[in-house]
Write a protein that holds these residues in place. Structure first.
Motif, PDB file in Angstrom:
ATOM      1  N   UNK A  13       0.682  -1.091  -0.188  1.00  0.00           N
ATOM      2  CA  UNK A  13       0.123  -0.367   0.141  1.00  0.00           C
ATOM      3  C   UNK A  13       0.731   1.456  -0.097  1.00  0.00           C
ATOM      4  N   UNK A  14       0.277   2.283  -0.779  1.00  0.00           N
ATOM      5  CA  UNK A  14       0.942   3.279  -0.827  1.00  0.00           C
ATOM      6  C   UNK A  14       0.762   4.530  -0.756  1.00  0.00           C
ATOM      7  N   UNK A  15       1.398   5.718  -0.291  1.00  0.00           N
ATOM      8  CA  UNK A  15      -0.511   6.774  -0.830  1.00  0.00           C
ATOM      9  C   UNK A  15       0.345   7.854  -1.786  1.00  0.00           C
ATOM     10  N   UNK A  16      -0.481   8.425  -2.269  1.00  0.00           N
ATOM     11  CA  UNK A  16       0.095   9.086  -3.562  1.00  0.00           C
ATOM     12  C   UNK A  16      -0.736  10.873  -3.388  1.00  0.00           C
ATOM     13  N   UNK A  17      -0.274  11.773  -3.888  1.00  0.00           N
ATOM     14  CA  UNK A  17      -1.062  12.696  -3.025  1.00  0.00           C
ATOM     15  C   UNK A  17      -1.735  13.266  -4.396  1.00  0.00           C
ATOM     16  N   UNK A  19      -3.687  15.923  -6.062  1.00  0.00           N
ATOM     17  CA  UNK A  19      -3.105  17.441  -6.957  1.00  0.00           C
ATOM     18  C   UNK A  19      -4.684  18.589  -5.925  1.00  0.00           C
ATOM     19  N   UNK A  20      -5.582  17.986  -5.728  1.00  0.00           N
ATOM     20  CA  UNK A  20      -6.141  18.657  -4.838  1.00  0.00           C
ATOM     21  C   UNK A  20      -6.105  19.141  -3.417  1.00  0.00           C
ATOM     22  N   UNK A  21      -5.293  18.122  -3.293  1.00  0.00           N
ATOM     23  CA  UNK A  21      -4.874  17.305  -2.040  1.00  0.00           C
ATOM     24  C   UNK A  21      -5.160  16.800  -0.818  1.00  0.00           C
ATOM     25  N   UNK A  22      -4.956  16.021   0.150  1.00  0.00           N
ATOM     26  CA  UNK A  22      -5.264  14.796   0.461  1.00  0.00           C
ATOM     27  C   UNK A  22      -4.368  13.665   0.242  1.00  0.00           C
ATOM     28  N   UNK A  23      -4.664  12.462   0.039  1.00  0.00           N
ATOM     29  CA  UNK A  23      -4.209  11.494  -0.073  1.00  0.00           C
ATOM     30  C   UNK A  23      -4.699  10.358  -1.033  1.00  0.00           C
TER      31      UNK A  23
END
Length: 116
Positions: A13-17, A19-23
């Protein structure tokens, strides 16, 4: 798979930011699981592609948002109104029991549906 002992493994599992904020949380399946998933996708596509509506474009062979726009431009005339929507997390709300029943109505092989 013949002995029905195959089990999908946990993915990374990876987190991708965003563009609008958040992940956005993304799960990457192990290579062996990807091969099985692709084989399953091919089988499901062969069975279900013929029953999809002609104007459906999402996640279908040779179709995309570009083909959907082309459809609207040529085949959906006269069209005077376009609605854009955000279907964020819509797949989180699909009734999986109903979905499996639909799949099992077309696919009688229990070994295959058990994998799903």
């Amino acid at each position: 798979m013949k002995t029905e002992k195959f089990q999908f493994k946990l993915g990374i599992r990876i987190h991708i930011p965003k563009a609008s904020g958040g992940i956005r949380l993304l799960t990457i399946a192990p290579p062996r699981d990807k091969i099985i998933q692709e084989a399953m996708r091919i089988i499901l596509n062969i069975i279900f592609e013929p029953v999809f509506h002609e104007s459906s474009h999402g996640f279908r062979p040779n179709r995309s948002c570009h083909s959907a726009l082309q459809y609207l431009k040529i085949d959906a005339q006269p069209c005077t109104l376009f609605i854009e929507g955000d279907i964020t997390k819509c797949f989180d709300n699909i009734d999986h029991h109903k979905l499996i029943k639909i799949i099992e109505s077309k696919i009688l092989n229990k070994k295959f549906t058990k994998l799903i």
